[in-house]
Scaffold this active site. Structure first.
Site, PDB file in Angstrom:
ATOM      1  CB  CYS A 159      -0.995  -0.094   1.076  1.00  0.00           C
ATOM      2  SG  CYS A 159      -1.996  -1.287   1.255  1.00  0.00           S
ATOM      3  CG  ASN A 160       4.551   0.907   1.525  1.00  0.00           C
ATOM      4  OD1 ASN A 160       4.207   0.003   1.990  1.00  0.00           O
ATOM      5  ND2 ASN A 160       5.969   0.832   0.841  1.00  0.00           N
TER       6      ASN A 160
END
Length: 382
Positions: A159-160
């Site tokens: 997700c980052n």
């Protein structure tokens, strides 16, 4: 006695000049998003998967998510789920990534006033499937983008990854003023599901949705930047100022893909302590990001935080002292789409621009978190 005049050292003079010179920054000149075809309420998903366990149902129904876009496995004649093998899931990822990704790129180019032929650099980000050749090469062929386009694929960061990739794309843009760089985040979360009755998979299955988001960056040439100073701070076209990163090594296994022998496929694990770990470390990275620019939190007009889940959003908001208004787009994206992994923050960014509330000079913070455990942040200015 004649007084001596000592000329300043040339290196000192040059250093002073460099500190006062405004460095040309890359600008985000457009954004576009796309989702898979069908969306479902959480109740519809519970019905489709025939989930009766009250604990699992509670996870779905108390997620602060109303709808998510997903490509669900079909049912057989008896109403049972048709099992998808890992190979079938990889094929689904390829199909969906190309379809959603192409639509997001086209929407981004339309928003930017650009054409496919204008793309000089393409960065593709995904975690929900593995492709060789990479998604960037496949998109170039499928969309008719010039085969001379420089490209890179960021795979498996989670997700980052959107901000990790934006950092690299920003660097390329600054090094190549006047050229167009496009970053695409595309996550076919439908291709990364394990369906069973455990609470471990329930947390993941209740949260993620399919989506793609693209942004275009351009760094003005020296002549352009000097000739039109207002262009860099035009509403909707913020300059990218800086980045900060923080790896929480004590929680490196808190978010991860494991191989599930019983299912014969990859299974994503999300530790229940993730929201508290992220919240406890949020101040550190934001403090470093803002200190580097001589800013305080009160100087930030716009906060765009990853829609990682209700507890994650609440933990970040409380630890940073943000208001509910500050995270309105983060909350709304979670409600309408679920967690879209690497592209979530760009869905929030698009909604912010649609509000038309940004003003020249406003500062904004982009903040994402994911496996590592990692928090990434960026500072932008309109």
């Amino acid at each position: 006695m004649t007084a001596l005049t000592i000329a300043p050292d040339a290196d000192v003079t040059e250093a002073r000049a460099s500190r006062t010179k405004t460095t040309t920054k890359a600008r985000i000149v457009g954004v576009g998003t796309a989702n898979s075809e069908h969306s479902y309420t959480q109740q519809e998903l519970l019905d489709h998967f025939a989930i009766e366990d009250p604990k699992v149902r509670s996870v779905f129904l108390n997620s602060a998510i109303d709808r998510r876009h997903l490509a669900l496995p079909e049912l057989d004649a008896e109403g049972a789920l048709i099992e998808e093998s890992q190979g079938e899931l990889l094929a689904k990822h390829k199909r969906m990534a190309l379809e959603m990704g192409a639509r997001a790129v086209r929407a981004c180019l339309e928003d930017s006033g650009l054409e496919l032929a204008d793309i000089d650099y393409l960065c593709c980000v995904t975690t929900t499937g593995f492709l060789t050749p990479g998604l960037s090469a496949l998109l170039i062929r499928e969309m008719g983008i010039s085969p001379r386009t420089s490209r890179v694929d960021v795979v498996g960061m989670g997700c980052n990854a959107g901000l990790n990739a934006l950092n690299a794309v920003n660097g390329w843009s600054v090094a190549n003023p006047g050229k167009v760089a496009v970053m695409l985040c595309v996550e076919a979360c439908s291709a990364a599901y394990v369906i069973d009755s455990t609470l471990r998979t329930a947390v993941v299955n209740s949260l993620f949705g399919d989506g793609a988001a693209a942004v275009a960056l351009i760094t003005d040439t020296e002549d352009t930047a000097h000739g039109t100073p207002d262009a860099e701070t035009e509403s909707g076209s913020p300059r990218v100022l800086s980045f900060a990163s923080h790896l929480i090594t004590d929680a490196i296994d808190a978010m991860r893909f494991d191989w599930d022998d019983s299912q014969g496929k990859f299974s994503f694990f999300l530790d229940p302590q993730v929201p508290y770990v992220v919240g406890a470390n949020a101040e550190q990275i934001i403090g470093r990001l803002l200190d580097g620019a001589g800013l305080r939190r009160s100087d930030i007009s716009h906060w765009l935080v990853h829609s990682g889940g209700k507890k994650v959003i609440d933990a970040v908001r409380v630890n940073l002292g943000l208001t509910r208004h500050d995270v309105r787009h983060t909350v709304d994206v979670l409600r309408d789409y679920g967690n879209l992994s690497s592209g979530s923050f760009l869905f929030s960014y698009e909604r912010l621009l649609q509000e038309r509330v940004t003003r020249s000079g406003d500062y904004g913070v982009l903040m994402v978190m994911g496996p590592g455990s990692t928090i990434e942040a960026a500072l932008v200015q309109w």
